[in-house]
Scaffold this motif. Structure first.
Motif, PDB file in Angstrom:
ATOM      1  N   GLU A 275       0.840  -1.208   0.000  1.00 48.87           N
ATOM      2  CA  GLU A 275       0.000   0.000   0.000  1.00 48.87           C
ATOM      3  C   GLU A 275       0.868   1.249   0.000  1.00 48.87           C
ATOM      4  O   GLU A 275       0.592   2.221  -0.683  1.00 48.87           O
ATOM      5  N   LYS A 278       2.259   1.702  -3.354  1.00 51.13           N
ATOM      6  CA  LYS A 278       1.188   2.158  -4.263  1.00 51.13           C
ATOM      7  C   LYS A 278       0.921   3.653  -4.103  1.00 51.13           C
ATOM      8  O   LYS A 278       0.783   4.389  -5.074  1.00 51.13           O
ATOM      9  N   GLN A 282       1.391   6.626  -6.895  1.00 54.69           N
ATOM     10  CA  GLN A 282       0.302   7.564  -7.230  1.00 54.69           C
ATOM     11  C   GLN A 282       0.752   9.012  -7.038  1.00 54.69           C
ATOM     12  O   GLN A 282       0.457   9.889  -7.850  1.00 54.69           O
TER      13      GLN A 282
END
Length: 652
Positions: A275, A278, A282
């Motif tokens: 996470e 990620k 982003q």
């Protein structure tokens, strides 16, 4: 008087490449004379066609010709015009809207152009990408382009410069089957000098402002319909909501950290690392988007500044060329009678085109012609640059709105990344799950508020734009109303001058029509809007209709009104009528020979009185030529007959 037009030379070639007609015309009076059916009308038809008129009703002899050249003097610029006579294989009709080729120089030079000169082709119709030959001729003549309800072309102008035989005597204009009242009004206002260049610009600005306002109103209506809650478009309310949610998230993060700090053993699960990675990806992608948008905005802003400077530079260059032309015209009119070196009187040269000082050949018109051509090209550049500037401004607004939204999203992602660094979540704890769920909901709401805030920013700009447009439209309407009041007074004065000249011609007619000899200026009614001319008499008031005369007197009344326009332009400098008129046949509808000859004499006397320096040009054809005029300097070409027609080398 800066709207003058003169025809210097007319040349027509046959399909075999032979010269069918080649005559030079002069300033002042030009008379083409000959017997009936000798081709006089054909010459005026060629003049009308060459200058940009829509004409396709050529006689068979004219259809044997392939091209017509016209060397013209537009103000102080000499150009040569070329139009081909193209016959359709399918309909056998002449293409009345064929393109025009223009050469910036005289006819002789156009036949063997120097390396720096060339023919330019212009189509009949104006498009957003290309200019028409009407645009070019209007620029040369100093006429503003009228684009209100009708796009006025050079053909519409020629309808008041050409007096033809085919149009009925009841028609003031060159007759057209599908004619609009608004077109006639626009043409007459333009040529009378009533149509104001500033008014044209203001009306055009008003049209664009009202159109833009309607678009803004539509966007406001659509936005309100989509966001029916007024708070959804309130930036202050949305910012408050975002701040509240950020405080809520901060509080949740603190609570989460407290729970985790109480855990003795912390296991870093792979899911947490995934996470975190990620979120980092982003954030990196979003940062690239923001940087790219910032670069685009920076580049576009620089381009906008460059474009504005470029347009201003073009405007300065256009004004400088105008000043150069005016200066050259002014200095060219200063007489030089004494040598500036020895102060002795200069010896006059026989050739007026030679320099008074060095006696060498000089061409004053060349520099002016080149300047006019450059002005025309610069004007087209300015128009294209303004269109591009408007497009770039819209693009900049779109990019700025997108940047604001993406920066907000980047900030949110960064907060989440920062939180995830210390966010090692033991998922077995239900309290943490609940807190994380609440945190996710709050973050989602922030994203939603950010999107709404972007739309609210756009909505706020729309409201500001609407307010600015409303003020601008009110100002434009006031300025338009002021100019229109001035126009009304000017039109009244100009019409009075035209009436005076028209009644002068009527009063000096042979005593064939009692009403003509007793008419006063106020009795002559020239109604451009309804395309008619009539004389107010006692019967007009009694029967509420204008009085009709015999066919010959109606013809005399019509040509008196038409020539009155030309004569008035010699007196009133504010008129844009180009001090040029040409008429096919001064005798028609059974008018007797003596009456027609008398009209020619009084017309010529009046022209010589009002234009002693021959700055204007009048061309007409006649079969009723007097002996004095036949041997005068006014005659152009030969006396034409059926055996010696105007067009030569035609295969019959």
């Amino acid at each position: 008087m800066m709207n003058n037009l003169h025809l210097n030379r007319l040349i027509v070639y046959t399909n075999n490449g032979e010269v069918a007609y080649d005559e030079k015309f002069h300033h002042g009076i030009n008379i083409i004379c000959g017997d009936n059916s000798s081709g006089k009308s054909t010459i005026t038809h060629f003049i009308f066609f060459a200058l940009g008129g829509e004409f396709n009703d050529f006689v068979p002899e004219a259809r044997e010709c392939q091209v017509v050249f016209a060397e013209i003097l537009a103000n102080d610029t000499i150009v040569t015009i070329k139009r081909y006579i193209e016959i359709s294989d399918r309909t056998n009709n002449i293409n009345a809207r064929i393109a025009m080729h223009i050469f910036w120089g005289d006819y002789d030079e156009s036949q063997n152009p120097p390396p720096n000169k060339y023919w330019q082709k212009f189509q009949y119709n104006t498009t957003p990408e290309k200019r028409s030959f009407s645009n070019v001729l209007f620029e040369l003549l100093g006429l503003p382009e009228v684009k209100e309800e009708n796009n006025i072309t050079i053909h519409q102008i020629l309808r008041l410069l050409y007096i033809d035989q085919e149009s009925p005597t009841s028609s003031l204009f060159f007759y057209e089957e599908f004619d609009k009242q608004t077109t006639r009004e626009a043409v007459s206002d333009l040529l009378l000098g009533v149509y104001n260049q500033d008014l044209y610009t203001l009306k055009l600005d008003l049209y664009h402002a009202e159109k833009q306002l309607e678009e803004v109103k539509n966007e406001i209506r659509l936005t309100k319909r989509f966001f029916q809650n007024a708070f959804s478009l309130n930036k202050e309310h949305l910012n408050t909501q975002i701040q509240n949610k950020e405080i809520e998230i901060q509080s949740l993060n603190e609570e989460i950290l407290q729970i985790r700090s109480s855990i003795k053993e912390i296991n870093y699960h792979s899911t947490d690392q995934l996470e975190f990675q990620k979120l980092q990806e982003q954030t990196s992608d979003k940062r690239i988007i923001v940087v790219n948008l910032q670069n685009e905005i920076s580049i576009l802003s620089n381009e906008l500044v460059d474009s504005e400077f470029f347009i201003e530079a073009l405007n300065d260059k256009y004004r400088a060329l105008s000043n150069s032309v005016h200066t050259r015209e002014f200095l060219g009119n200063i007489p030089l009678d004494y040598c500036p070196e020895c102060l002795n009187k200069l010896i006059q040269t026989d050739n007026e085109h030679n320099c008074k000082l060095c006696k060498q050949s000089s061409d004053d018109s060349f520099g002016i012609t080149q300047a006019k051509r450059m002005q025309l090209e610069i004007k087209f550049q300015i128009e294209e640059s303004k269109k591009l500037l408007k497009f770039k401004n819209k693009n900049l607004t779109r990019l700025e709105s997108s940047l604001e939204k993406n920066i907000s999203e980047l900030n949110d992602l960064q907060i989440r990344v920062n939180a995830s660094i210390v966010d090692v979540r033991p998922f077995e704890l239900e309290k943490l799950d609940s807190l994380n769920f609440q945190k996710g909901l709050a973050e989602g709401e922030i994203l939603q508020f950010r999107t709404m805030l972007e739309q609210a920013s756009i909505f706020e700009k729309l409201l500001e734009e609407k307010l600015t447009l409303d003020k601008n439209i009110s100002s434009l309407k006031y300025r338009i109303l002021t100019i229109q009041k001035i126009q009304k007074n000017l039109k009244k004065e100009t019409i009075s001058t035209i009436q005076t000249e028209g009644v002068y011609l009527l009063n000096n007619d042979f005593e064939r029509q009692r009403e003509f000899t007793s008419a006063e200026p106020k009795d002559l009614i020239i109604d451009f809007s309804n395309n008619l001319v009539y004389l107010k008499t006692d019967d007009t008031e009694k029967f509420k209709q204008y009085q009709k005369f015999s066919a010959s007197s109606n013809f005399y009344l019509k040509i008196s009104a038409r020539f009155a326009l030309y004569l008035a332009s010699l007196k009133q400098g504010s008129m844009r009528f180009p001090r040029f008129i040409f008429a096919d046949n001064m005798e028609d509808k059974g008018i007797e020979k003596e009456r027609a000859q008398n009209f020619q004499n009084i017309l010529i006397q009046r022209v010589n009185l009002l234009d002693p320096n021959k700055k204007s040009q009048l061309i007409y054809t006649t079969s009723y030529i007097t002996d004095d005029l036949l041997h005068s300097e006014h005659i152009v070409g030969e006396y034409y007959t059926k055996d010696n027609p105007s067009l030569k080398h035609i295969n019959k």
